[in-house]
Design an enzyme around this catalytic site. Sequence first.
Site, PDB file in Angstrom:
ATOM      1  N   ASP A   1     -39.311 -10.066  41.902  1.00 20.57           N
ATOM      2  CA  ASP A   1     -38.936 -11.079  42.896  1.00 20.57           C
ATOM      3  C   ASP A   1     -37.436 -11.151  43.136  1.00 20.57           C
ATOM      4  OD1 ASP A   1     -38.528 -11.971  40.270  1.00 20.57           O
ATOM      5  OD2 ASP A   1     -38.510 -14.060  40.918  1.00 20.57           O
ATOM      6  N   GLU A   2     -36.703 -10.151  42.687  1.00 19.84           N
ATOM      7  CA  GLU A   2     -35.246 -10.270  42.688  1.00 19.84           C
ATOM      8  C   GLU A   2     -34.608  -8.913  42.961  1.00 19.84           C
ATOM      9  OE1 GLU A   2     -31.808 -11.537  39.401  1.00 19.84           O
ATOM     10  OE2 GLU A   2     -33.938 -11.581  38.875  1.00 19.84           O
TER      11      GLU A   2
ATOM     12  N   ASP B   1     -33.362 -14.045  45.233  1.00 15.77           N
ATOM     13  CA  ASP B   1     -34.284 -14.351  44.151  1.00 15.77           C
ATOM     14  C   ASP B   1     -35.311 -15.350  44.668  1.00 15.77           C
ATOM     15  OD1 ASP B   1     -35.454 -14.538  41.687  1.00 15.77           O
ATOM     16  OD2 ASP B   1     -33.819 -15.625  40.720  1.00 15.77           O
TER      17      ASP B   1
END
Length: 443
Positions: A115-116, A21
């Site tokens: 983003d993860e 993350d």
Amino acid sequence: MQQRAHEVGADEKRLRVLHLDIDAFFVAVEVLRDPSLRGLPVIVGGTGKRGVVAAASYEARAYGVHSAMPTAIARKRCPKAIFLHGDHGRYGEVSAQLHELFRTVTPIIEPIALDEAFLDIGGAFRLFGDGAAIATTLRNRILDELGLASSVGVARNKLLAKLASEAAKPKANRGGTRPGRGVVVVAVEDELDFLHAHPIRGLWGVGPKTHERLAAIGVHTIGDLAKIPVDALCTTLGRTSGRHLSQLAMGIDDRPVVSGRGAKSISHEQTFPTDHHDLDALHGVVVRLADAVSTRVRAASLAASTVQIKLRFGDFQTITRSVTPEGELTTATQFIKAASALLNDPELVAAIEERGVRLLGLGAANLASPVGLQLSFDAQLDVTSNVSSTVRGGSDADWAEVTETLDDIRARFGDAAIGPGRLVNTREPGPGRELWGPEADKR
């Protein structure tokens, strides 16, 4: 990434799930664009009175600001914060670069957000080392090549890997941000000690109502939950939820990392600075939203079967309506026709005029790879008259061809190069600009 042979022990082989993350992703991308923002309380999201926070720097989080918080509350908690409306297009570009780095480690990637992602690194041990080595090397590459800090968890399953990455993150406080560990690996023998120390809100499936019910019987940590007999949990929460949470509390999570999982739905929505009572104005917003949604559907090489609209009235009541027309939906014209028919329902029209609309959303659901256009003798489109002469006439085949041309123009000259005629000379924002509410009035 340098490749090398490496012998991995049996226990290490079990730690094959990696969760990564990016730290404060939207803010981090804005800092790369403007380094003077580094170390300051920065908030990305809707900058107007009805906006919501999408992301906050750790300096802003120290004041209690968090994602999904109304912008008005964030301003009160952190008066000196710098508010940015954000650039979702840019965030998508950086996300694509991030996923390219993921693919240098493993093809088994399950995106959770821009983003993860979860990564199954079981096939990478012999090349790159154990989970800790892979996590550290990947994290360093992301920092060196993209300029982004990240937090990584490595464990036997998704639940533990996710909690491990959260434990690896920086901590916010008024005295300054305390760096996190960066990488946290949960060894098999340490799983229950690590897991049971977490609050129950750390488990998937524990929302506000479930949290309230568990707190009422004295359950505050996952360790507390693990001590409750499964039959008692089923009595309190219901059979399905009780068994599910009992398994998680013992660290049992058999879900695999699934790569190539497509979007279940694609949607855009707009929050208005003031409530809309005018149906024609809402139809204009439908045109913009349909254009944005259909563009994303085609970009993903998908087609929709269902169109949904979402209305939030001035009193905050939210309703949804959906329709499943015949055939595949890929063009803006098809989405406009379906959404407009939903919006024109007499009962809904009366509610709009009486109560006003705070938010309007449009979504594409039941997505799948297109199988081809099914032509019919009744292929003439007549987009409802309330859409002010948006488009009239032309078969689905004609519009598929026109849409392909529009996509080519946008790919070459940008999204703003061409768009629906209804939006010419309007102040309507472009796709992705209203994800977190309207911008502050600059006048």
